[in-house]
Design an enzyme around this catalytic site. Structure first.
Site, PDB file in Angstrom:
ATOM      1  N   GLU A  61       0.861  -1.189   0.000  1.00 40.84           N
ATOM      2  CA  GLU A  61       0.000   0.000   0.000  1.00 40.84           C
ATOM      3  C   GLU A  61       0.892   1.231   0.000  1.00 40.84           C
ATOM      4  OE1 GLU A  61      -3.975  -1.855   2.185  1.00 40.84           O
ATOM      5  OE2 GLU A  61      -2.900  -0.234   3.185  1.00 40.84           O
ATOM      6  N   GLU A  72      -5.328   9.287  10.159  1.00 45.01           N
ATOM      7  CA  GLU A  72      -3.963   8.909  10.517  1.00 45.01           C
ATOM      8  C   GLU A  72      -3.567   9.396  11.904  1.00 45.01           C
ATOM      9  OE1 GLU A  72      -3.519   6.653   8.095  1.00 45.01           O
ATOM     10  OE2 GLU A  72      -3.951   8.181   6.617  1.00 45.01           O
TER      11      GLU A  72
END
Ligand code: PLP
Lengths: 297, 429
Positions: A61, A72
């Site tokens: 990824e 995040e």
């Protein structure tokens, strides 16, 4: 893969759907590492991604940095800032993918605004077309729930790419149906609530989630918080078809950057860590009870 | 729409459903999957309690916003401004609402809703600290624990409000990412929400974010125009020719406009922060303004599709304004839609005009406005002859929180209407 892909499958011009992702999950648990592309700079980042493949990655990824990465935690947020400051852009990202010397399928992980703005017309199509041209196999878009995924799903179908959805511990059975309908490639099973980041224990909710997903005909890769071989083993033993590891690897990059380590030495450490995680996943697979009903307690 | 406006309330059934969260091409729900069930739960609660008054929720909200909050706020004729500009100027005095800004309407509504939903913890973001303060007050009033995220830079600009949040028992968590302003604080609060979503309600402070927030926040703020519409008819004997309000996220704007949207003859002006310039520096990734309605382009940020300050690639750029409450790269989706439809006119004034507006309202009317609000008065000064005979201006908040900034910013420039500043060197501390 989603039914939608096959609906118009008799059109001769339809591109073949990328099989490489399915192949990556075909024999044994898949190790799916994540890195933010361009962190801390373009050249080092190329070396780091290639090191992950040497370490046993089955799918990689690649994070395309967005200025507001709301899903995040601090580790990846900081990586995104470093990459943006070093000049990473969507177009540079695609060049990066072209420059990359790896054979495993690559998935682009980014936020919807970058996909939407790319190219001359607004909407996801130009981005997907460009991604397909450099050999990207699919997308993970953390701020795009199934409800808003229609246009991207359509573009993915047009170019034969996968749209990988995230399943959260809070996703109930109703939502699961909607979500599976737009998904292909694999499901990204979020091991715990919250944002990305390495943690010391793997949540009990992972097993629960995997059990709920047992009827779904897509590989399930578990991510969020996995940082050690032991955790990788636990998750695979609980029935995961793959593990996704981001922050634990980004930490190595950050650490090397801070200490002014050479690119080779950071790459070596990434490769070693990748090996360890992959081995953990294989160990967990070996520990699985032979029955397909593989939920742990 | 007109029957709704007439009565200052939606007609029965008109709002029975929360809708799909779209305003033309804007709006939607662009959030991580982990938040979707909470957003669905909230949409359901909004529909039941706010739109359909289940368990008497709206009755309790109206009672509390009256008794605790001090509504209705007055609509005051500004005699000296009216004379100066040769037009009837009416001030909707949201600065007199408890806490000193319109923010309490929404904060009280949402904290009460969280209580009805059985949530155990409140989180919020704040820019100017007014929303944080309002949320902290509402949480203390209703006995809920509260944590407020605030950019480091804004903490320094808005110290009195930080203290107010703390003495009301809220935790204030500094956000150090980016430039440390509202945009970063919103992102950080979303991260907290994604972690604690099962027992926590996120009180968004403006008409931004994923559906149902833009509609729900507008509905709580619509008390402003519900009252103002009635009051201006009583005082001026007619509807105004124009309504003017400053726009950051756009909550006081949408609140001031909502019950006038159906009145085609009433012009609606959303005054944005022009900052120091309207240009965007793509290289640096900064816009020296916060004028997303006037200069922004369509994109997706913080859960909604709307107009944004962004670069060519879609990276969000840092905004700027002397007023931290306007310092945001996005704007509410409904406002963006009303601008596209031509119903709302986006305008802006720069930092200098806002500082002048701050001094002018203080000197001429004895009302010290928030620097956010001061933008609306900067616009009045520059464009009063385009506003018609009767104008309602929303005084979104009072300026006590801004005194330090006002001293600093006044000292930096040549402000014709400022008092002698020499004795304030070194600020108020
Ligand atoms: C007094 C005041 N006015 C206006 C604003 C801008 O917010 P909005 O555009 O949502 O009304 C703020 C924000 O903090 C504020 O404190």
């Amino acid at each position: 893969m989603s039914d939608a892909v096959d609906d118009e499958g008799d059109d001769a011009d339809d591109p073949a759907v990328d099989d490489s992702v399915a192949d990556a999950f075909a024999d044994g648990p898949a190790f799916v590492p994540y890195l933010a592309v361009g962190d801390p700079d373009y050249e080092s980042s190329l070396a780091y991604v290639e090191a992950l493949e040497r370490g046993g990655a089955d799918v990689i990824e690649l994070g395309l940095p967005f200025s507001e990465p709301i899903a995040e935690g601090p580790t990846i947020q900081n990586a995104v800032v470093r990459a943006l400051e070093a000049g990473m852009t969507p177009e540079r990202f695609f060049e990066f993918v072209e420059d990359l010397d790896v054979d495993v399928p690559l998935v682009c992980m980014t936020y919807y605004n970058l996909i939407y703005q790319f190219g001359s017309e607004q909407g996801p199509r130009p981005f997907v077309e460009r991604a397909a041209s450099v050999g990207i196999s699919g997308f993970v878009v953390p701020d795009l729930p199934a409800e808003e995924a229609g246009p991207l799903r359509e573009a993915c179908d047009e170019f034969g790419l996968h749209l990988i959805s995230i399943v959260a511990p809070t996703t109930d059975d109703d939502r699961l149906g909607t979500l599976v309908d737009v998904s292909s490639g694999y499901l990204y099973v979020q091991a715990r609530l919250g944002v990305t980041g390495a943690s010391s224990s793997v949540s009990d909710r992972t097993g629960e989630s995997l059990a709920r997903l047992s009827g779904v005909d897509l590989p399930k890769a578990v991510g969020f918080g996995i940082s050690s071989d032991e955790q990788a083993a636990t998750v695979v033993e609980a029935g995961a078809d793959g593990i996704i590891v981001g922050s634990a690897l980004v930490d190595i990059v950050a650490d090397g950057h801070e200490r002014g380590e050479s690119t080779e030495s950071v790459a070596d450490r990434l490769e070693t860590k990748a090996r360890e995680l992959k081995r953990g996943a294989l160990d967990g697979y070996g520990r699985r009870p032979p029955a397909p009903e593989g939920t742990s307690d | 729409m007109s029957s709704e406006s007439e009565r200052g309330e939606p007609a029965d059934g008109e709002w029975a459903s929360a809708g799909d969260g779209k305003f033309g091409r804007y709006g939607g729900q662009y959030v991580p999957e982990a938040l979707m069930p909470a957003i669905q739960e909230l949409t359901d609660a909004y529909e039941r309690y706010v739109l359909n008054n289940e368990d008497g929720f709206m009755d309790e909200f109206r009672r509390r916003i009256r008794d605790f909050g001090g509504r209705p706020t007055p609509l005051q004729r500004a005699d000296r401004l009216s004379e100066r500009y040769d037009t009837e100027v009416y001030l909707k005095r949201e600065d007199l609402l408890h806490g000193g800004a319109h923010k309490l309407n929404n904060a009280l509504g949402q904290v009460l809703l969280a209580k009805y939903m059985g949530k155990e913890r409140i989180i919020a973001e704040t820019g100017a600290g007014q929303h944080g303060t309002a949320t902290a007050m509402a949480a203390a009033h209703l006995g809920m624990p509260c944590e407020v995220y605030m950019g480091e830079r804004d903490i320094n600009r808005q110290r009195p409000n930080v203290f107010r949040m703390k003495i009301n028992g809220s935790e204030v968590t500094p956000v150090t990412t980016g430039r440390g302003t509202l945009k970063e604080a919103i992102s950080e609060t979303m991260r907290d929400w994604a972690t604690n979503v099962e027992d926590t309600h996120y009180v968004i402070g403006s008409v931004v974010g994923p559906h149902p927030f833009p509609r729900m926040v507008r509905d709580f703020q619509a008390l402003i125009s519900e009252e103002a519409r009635r009051q201006v008819r009583e005082k001026a004997g007619r509807l105004p020719d124009s309504v003017v309000a400053c726009a950051g996220g756009g909550s006081n704007t949408m609140g001031s406009f909502h019950h006038f949207v159906g009145d085609a003859d009433v012009d609606l002006f959303a005054v944005e922060a022009g900052g120091s310039s309207l240009a965007v520096d793509e290289e640096e990734g900064v816009a020296p303004n916060s004028a997303s309605l006037s200069t922004g382009t369509e994109g997706v940020l913080h859960g909604a599709r709307t107009k944004l300050l962004q670069d060519h690639d879609g990276q969000i750029v840092e905004s700027h304004s002397v007023s931290s409450g306007l310092d945001y790269a996005g704007v509410g989706p409904e406002l963006a839609h009303l601008v596209d439809e031509g119903r709302v006119t986006p305008v802006n004034v720069d930092d200098d005009a806002a500082i002048e507006g701050f001094h002018r309202l203080s000197q001429e009317e004895g009302i010290i406005p928030a620097l956010e609000t001061a933008h609306a008065f900067g616009y009045l000064h520059e464009h009063h002859d385009e506003l018609g005979d009767v104008t309602v201006i929303n005084v979104s908040g009072r300026g006590d929180k801004d005194l330090d900034t006002a001293i600093e910013e006044t000292a930096k420039r040549d402000v014709a209407n400022a008092p002698d500043m020499s004795m304030f060197e070194g600020g108020l501390r």
